[in-house]
Enzyme design. Structure first.
Site, PDB file in Angstrom:
ATOM      1  N   GLU A  83      35.907  49.999  47.724  1.00 17.08           N
ATOM      2  CA  GLU A  83      34.856  50.721  46.995  1.00 17.08           C
ATOM      3  C   GLU A  83      35.204  50.837  45.508  1.00 17.08           C
ATOM      4  O   GLU A  83      34.319  50.790  44.656  1.00 17.08           O
ATOM      5  CB  GLU A  83      34.612  52.102  47.623  1.00 17.08           C
ATOM      6  CG  GLU A  83      34.285  52.088  49.126  1.00 17.08           C
ATOM      7  CD  GLU A  83      33.207  51.101  49.544  1.00 17.08           C
ATOM      8  OE1 GLU A  83      32.376  50.701  48.707  1.00 17.08           O
ATOM      9  OE2 GLU A  83      33.194  50.684  50.722  1.00 17.08           O
ATOM     10  N   TYR A 165      30.838  38.160  52.945  1.00 14.40           N
ATOM     11  CA  TYR A 165      32.125  38.853  52.760  1.00 14.40           C
ATOM     12  C   TYR A 165      33.286  37.880  53.052  1.00 14.40           C
ATOM     13  O   TYR A 165      34.126  37.618  52.192  1.00 14.40           O
ATOM     14  CB  TYR A 165      32.254  40.057  53.684  1.00 14.40           C
ATOM     15  CG  TYR A 165      31.379  41.255  53.410  1.00 14.40           C
ATOM     16  CD1 TYR A 165      29.992  41.165  53.413  1.00 14.40           C
ATOM     17  CD2 TYR A 165      31.942  42.508  53.181  1.00 14.40           C
ATOM     18  CE1 TYR A 165      29.189  42.285  53.201  1.00 14.40           C
ATOM     19  CE2 TYR A 165      31.147  43.645  52.966  1.00 14.40           C
ATOM     20  CZ  TYR A 165      29.777  43.516  52.976  1.00 14.40           C
ATOM     21  OH  TYR A 165      28.998  44.635  52.765  1.00 14.40           O
TER      22      TYR A 165
HETATM   23 ZN   LIG Z   1      31.334  46.271  49.693  1.00 11.35          ZN
END
Ligand SMILES: [Zn+2]
Length: 226
Positions: A83, A165
């Site tokens: 994050e 991802y």
């Molecule tokens: Zn992320």
């Protein structure tokens, strides 16, 4: 100077510093890799109930379910790194459309691995890449090993993540091996500095690394991205 704040009504205040201890050192490391200072005066991490995490400009929400693994094993701090990395890749430099979402998530997934390598050693980086490889294999088994910049609809969140991802992180690793560390990290800085405060697409990313390396990277980008 960046003020770090920890907020929660899901855990006692006394528990928060231990959970978020690596934040300051991480923030300085990401700044060095981005070549851009943290773009806010304050970074607040909000520990919430539940098991989700979400970045927002200048702060992050992190679910209580992430707390215990980090207290047991400091190496399990990936969610804090993930994050926080989004403050540069995702928030400061933002993909212009969902088909370019790998520029937010693939880059950030890779940056978590690189940060682990810096803090915990090469084996920690290799473990993250192995997780990414398994993700991409799941996409391939489902017949969905799509290019990173793919405008179609993914049938599930899992497959979207396996490509944007996992495959995104593997591409960053391939690019790093192709260019060598010095040029690769300079290329990432060039990309981040050039596009700070703006939206980006995969061609912007390619151009930054081509300018830095003085090489035509089209074959590599055709193989992975387009
Ligand atoms: Zn992320």
């Amino acid at each position: 100077m960046v003020e770090l704040a920890y907020l929660s009504d899901a855990a006692p205040a006394a528990a928060l510093p231990a959970l978020f201890r690596p934040t300051g050192e991480m923030l300085r490391w990401f700044e060095a890799k981005a070549g851009v200072s943290f773009p806010h005066a304050r970074y607040a991490q909000v520990l919430t109930t539940g098991n989700a995490a979400q970045e927002l400009a200048s702060h992050a929400l992190i679910g209580r379910a992430f707390l215990d693994p980090i207290l047991k094993s400091p190496e399990e701090d990936w969610v804090i790194a993930h994050e926080l990395a989004h403050q540069w890749w995702g928030n400061l430099v933002t993909c212009e459309s969902w088909s370019e979402f790998w520029l937010n998530e693939g880059v950030t997934t890779f940056m978590v691995a690189a940060r682990k390598e810096h803090r915990w050693g090469r084996a920690a980086y290799d473990r993250e890449m192995e997780i990414a490889r398994r993700g991409r294999e799941r996409a391939a088994e489902a017949g969905f090993d799509k290019p990173l910049s793919w405008p179609g609809d993914y049938p599930s969140l899992g497959l979207r993540r396996a490509v944007q991802y996992s495959k995104g992180a593997l591409f960053m690793d391939a690019l790093r091996r192709e260019l060598g560390d010095a040029v690769f990290w300079a290329g990432l800085k060039r990309f981040t500095r050039t596009h700070a405060g703006a939206t980006v697409n995969s061609s912007d990313f390619q151009r930054a690394f081509e300018a830095e390396s003085g090489r035509n990277l089209q074959p590599l980008f055709d193989q992975w991205v387009f």
